[in-house]
Design a protein around this motif. Sequence first.
Motif, PDB file in Angstrom:
ATOM      1  N   HIS A  91      -0.817   3.031   2.879  1.00 48.68           N
ATOM      2  CA  HIS A  91      -2.211   3.454   2.898  1.00 48.68           C
ATOM      3  C   HIS A  91      -3.067   2.251   2.550  1.00 48.68           C
ATOM      4  O   HIS A  91      -3.086   1.816   1.409  1.00 48.68           O
ATOM      5  N   ARG A  92      -3.743   1.727   3.544  1.00 44.04           N
ATOM      6  CA  ARG A  92      -4.589   0.549   3.336  1.00 44.04           C
ATOM      7  C   ARG A  92      -5.923   0.982   2.738  1.00 44.04           C
ATOM      8  O   ARG A  92      -6.458   2.028   3.082  1.00 44.04           O
ATOM      9  N   ARG A  93      -6.462   0.170   1.850  1.00 44.42           N
ATOM     10  CA  ARG A  93      -7.751   0.480   1.225  1.00 44.42           C
ATOM     11  C   ARG A  93      -8.839  -0.301   1.873  1.00 44.42           C
ATOM     12  O   ARG A  93      -8.743  -1.327   2.384  1.00 44.42           O
ATOM     13  N   GLY A 120       0.785  -1.224   0.000  1.00 47.36           N
ATOM     14  CA  GLY A 120       0.000   0.000   0.000  1.00 47.36           C
ATOM     15  C   GLY A 120       0.818   1.275   0.000  1.00 47.36           C
ATOM     16  O   GLY A 120       0.316   2.350   0.327  1.00 47.36           O
ATOM     17  N   ASP A 149       5.553  -5.468   5.811  1.00 45.56           N
ATOM     18  CA  ASP A 149       4.475  -4.497   5.666  1.00 45.56           C
ATOM     19  C   ASP A 149       3.500  -4.635   6.832  1.00 45.56           C
ATOM     20  O   ASP A 149       2.585  -5.421   6.789  1.00 45.56           O
TER      21      ASP A 149
END
Length: 146
Positions: free
Chosen positions: A144-146, A31, A70
């Motif tokens: 940035h995680r979705r 991400g 991660d």
Amino acid sequence: MMATVRLSFSPAPVHVRTARLVGVAVARRAGVAEELLDEVRLAIGEACTRAVALHNQYNLPDLVMVEMADADSYTVRVIDRAPIEASIGLTKLPPDELADESLTDEALTTGVGFALLAGFVDDLQVRPVEEGAGTEVRMVWPVHRR
């Protein structure tokens, strides 16, 4: 889901490209923002090139280690097994001495490497490994995680 990818490779420049490709693929999956991926690629390449140069300069057959994780961020650790003095010695030289033609290509690579890394990575740490000889270059990028 946290994942850790570990690579180890013989200290040959040809393997640096593979480390860069894997590093960017893991960063993308983790991400890391698309606009940071070039920085990730360049930083991993520089850290691995530096490690390979040190291993070659000191005729070390040990593998260069790369670990990518991660979790809350994307962390890359590149570990060499050269004497710590070799890793930090050139960073204290003034710029006019770095231009000295008597320095080997490997010595220039290791000394200039930290300056380049600092330009690519906001969160950069360089420290001795916990056991044995060597240096760990630790680089961190936001995810940035979705």
